[in-house]
Design an enzyme around this catalytic site. Structure first.
Site, PDB file in Angstrom:
ATOM      1  CD  GLU A 377      -3.044  -0.530   2.562  1.00 12.53           C
ATOM      2  OE1 GLU A 377      -3.132   0.393   2.893  1.00 12.53           O
ATOM      3  OE2 GLU A 377      -3.533  -1.692   2.896  1.00 12.53           O
TER       4      GLU A 377
HETATM    5  P1  P53 Z   1      -7.774   5.713   4.246  1.00  7.89           P
HETATM    6  C1  P53 Z   1      -3.036   4.989   8.602  1.00  7.89           C
HETATM    7  C2  P53 Z   1      -1.875   5.117   8.407  1.00  7.89           C
HETATM    8  C3  P53 Z   1      -1.569   4.270   7.113  1.00  7.89           C
HETATM    9  C4  P53 Z   1      -2.256   3.337   7.028  1.00  7.89           C
HETATM   10  O1  P53 Z   1      -6.399   4.936   4.626  1.00  7.89           O
HETATM   11  C5  P53 Z   1      -3.379   3.126   7.207  1.00  7.89           C
HETATM   12  C6  P53 Z   1      -4.245   4.203   8.101  1.00  7.89           C
HETATM   13  C7  P53 Z   1      -5.325   4.180   8.544  1.00  7.89           C
HETATM   14  O2  P53 Z   1      -5.348   3.291   9.728  1.00  7.89           O
HETATM   15  O3  P53 Z   1      -4.490   2.400   6.872  1.00  7.89           O
HETATM   16  C8  P53 Z   1      -4.482   1.934   5.390  1.00  7.89           C
HETATM   17  O4  P53 Z   1      -8.678   4.954   3.508  1.00  7.89           O
HETATM   18  C9  P53 Z   1      -5.543   0.627   5.351  1.00  7.89           C
HETATM   19  C10 P53 Z   1      -6.609   0.681   4.296  1.00  7.89           C
HETATM   20  C11 P53 Z   1      -6.830   2.258   4.117  1.00  7.89           C
HETATM   21  C12 P53 Z   1      -5.602   3.031   3.672  1.00  7.89           C
HETATM   22  O5  P53 Z   1      -4.471   2.940   4.623  1.00  7.89           O
HETATM   23  O6  P53 Z   1      -8.287   6.232   5.447  1.00  7.89           O
HETATM   24  O7  P53 Z   1      -4.921  -0.594   5.221  1.00  7.89           O
HETATM   25  O8  P53 Z   1      -7.544  -0.214   4.531  1.00  7.89           O
HETATM   26  O9  P53 Z   1      -7.780   2.308   3.236  1.00  7.89           O
HETATM   27  C13 P53 Z   1      -5.770   4.343   3.393  1.00  7.89           C
HETATM   28  O10 P53 Z   1      -7.411   7.155   3.536  1.00  7.89           O
END
Ligand code: P53
Length: 479
Positions: A377
């Site tokens: 990610e």
């Molecule tokens: P959204 C924070 C920091 C790094 C990763 O997040 C994170 C988060 C949130 O806890 O989570 C991941 O959609 C997660 C996904 C998520 C993505 O970050 O809040 O694995 O499910 O969608 C992005 O912008």
């Protein structure tokens, strides 16, 4: 080597609950996110007791991949993806979680999806648990606080491993298992572990007990998986937000070092197969009574992971004498003594933009563990504007990704980090996890749906679509 390896896995990443929709279709049971309402960057999502008819639950329909998977996968193929990271919604397979037999219709759905991907040569990379525990397990059993969850998870994992053993090679056990280290916002313990804190409970103690059960469950899954198919590569998945010291003040350095334990704890156990001393000392010092069963140590030792998958979005900074002001934004991984980094700009959601931090992260993780890494990610959440002719000029997203890919290449080509692949988050627009918004978009494919769930669901290619297609085609040479 002056380029990335030829078989480098360029892809995209998603999670079932954030894009599939069909939350009650095909025999699926409700999951822990199905009771989460929408919020914003400053309004937290609510976790409701039941599904209330007058409330909006954005994950229920999401972007309805459930009914559009063929069209969406055709777009992924057009982009040239070599892999797609997604998850199997646990409650599609075991609707309540404690059944003896899995739900065949749910299993068939993933057969259809994986076959469709493989038809185009796109390899599925599968997360077993991405914030999607059956709601029943959370409500009736108390989630992973309860030891029984270990067996339910392992059964689910075995069912998936057996069914898809010839279709999936790379697996991740628990998504961002370390999010729950931040107990300040209830959604992290809830989505990681299905746990709601009760009056008088010590948040950290409860968290570590649930964590122990997950670590045992993860290790057992690794061992079972290897029996089912020795070629499986089974990884951990952590949210990796490196912590910088604010200055060269020795206390800042030491505080950053200590704070990094909130990032490293889970992977330390999953990679090495035993608890690090700093954690055992913390349990002792704080008087946490974490129950280990006989044989747990053996299980952890035998079930170490093959690789580390991690998310990287931003770095964080700590200052030993900071007076903590609660950030106006809802950000996971917040630290007691966290401060803004004056050298880093942030997105509209307060997430810092720091490509060099990715190179730093890759080096830290690789030096510490010496096993392959996988960036599963990375990405930029932003508001996009659709022009009259349907085009979307998301140069800001291209800039973010370009910077991070450059940093990643440097880590591989210059530093020698062993990296399996790169799957940017939300390859198609999906529901945001922390806020439940649709307008916090990460995709290279736009989906016409807004924060209230209105829109035609039409898919449109953003400028980043064409850009990323060429990045993949040239194996990262042309950025
Ligand atoms: P959204 C924070 C920091 C790094 C990763 O997040 C994170 C988060 C949130 O806890 O989570 C991941 O959609 C997660 C996904 C998520 C993505 O970050 O809040 O694995 O499910 O969608 C992005 O912008």
């Amino acid at each position: 080597m002056s380029t990335l390896p030829k078989d480098f896995l360029w892809g995209g990443a998603l999670a079932a609950n954030q894009f599939e929709g069909g939350w009650d279709k095909g025999g699926k049971g409700p999951s822990v996110v199905d009771v989460m309402t929408a919020g914003s960057n400053i309004v937290p999502r609510q976790i409701t007791e039941t599904i209330e008819p007058d409330k909006f639950y954005p994950n229920h329909e999401a972007i309805d991949f459930y009914h559009n998977y063929k069209e969406d996968i055709a777009l992924f193929a057009e982009m040239g993806l070599k892999c797609l990271r997604t998850s199997i919604a646990w409650s599609r397979i075991f609707p309540k979680g404690d059944e003896d037999e899995p739900n065949e219709e749910g299993l068939q759905f993933y057969d259809n999806v994986f076959d469709e991907l493989l038809k185009y040569g796109i390899q599925p990379i599968i997360t077993l648990s991405h914030f999607e525990m059956p709601l029943y397990l959370a409500r009736e059993y108390g989630g992973f606080k309860n030891r029984k969850l270990v067996d339910f998870f392992v059964k689910f994992a075995e069912t998936c491993f057996t069914r898809y053993k010839d279709k999936v090679k790379y697996w991740l056990t628990f998504n961002e298992i370390n999010n729950q280290m931040d107990t300040s916002n209830p959604i992290f313990l809830w989505t990681n572990s299905g746990v709601t804190l009760k009056e008088g409970e010590n948040a950290k103690e409860v968290m570590y007990q649930a964590a122990h059960h997950e670590l045992v469950a993860s290790a057992l899954a690794v061992s079972k998986g290897k029996e089912i198919n020795p070629d499986f590569q089974i990884g951990a998945m952590i949210a990796f937000l490196p912590v910088y010291p604010y200055s060269c003040h020795p206390e800042d350095i030491m505080l950053a070092e200590e704070s990094m334990r909130t990032r490293f704890f889970f992977s330390d156990v999953q990679v090495r197969g035993y608890y690090p001393n700093y954690a055992l000392k913390e349990f002792e010092r704080e008087g946490y009574n974490i129950k280990f069963e006989d044989g747990d140590e053996e299980i952890l030792k035998n079930g170490t992971v093959d690789f580390i998958g991690f998310s990287y979005y931003m770095s964080t900074t700590v200052k030993h004498d900071a007076v903590k002001e609660k950030s106006e934004f809802i950000v996971n991984g917040e630290l007691e003594k966290g401060v803004e980094n004056p050298y880093i700009k942030a997105s509209n959601w307060g997430w810092g933009i720091d490509p060099t931090g990715l190179r730093y992260a890759l080096n830290l993780l690789y030096d510490r563990y010496q096993i392959p890494l996988f960036i599963v990610e990375n990405g930029f959440g932003a508001i996009d504007y659709v022009e009259e002719d349907g085009s979307i000029h998301d140069q800001y997203r291209i800039n973010y990704l370009k910077g991070h890919i450059k940093a990643m290449k440097k880590a591989v080509i210059y530093d020698g980090v062993d990296l399996i692949g790169y799957t940017p988050w939300g390859i198609i627009d999906i529901v945001s996890f922390t806020t439940g918004e649709m307008n916090k978009r990460y995709g290279m494919i736009y989906v016409d749906r807004d924060n209230e769930g209105k829109g035609t669901m039409k898919r449109l290619k953003k400028d980043s679509f064409t850009w990323y297609k060429n990045v993949i085609k040239t194996n990262g040479e042309e950025l």
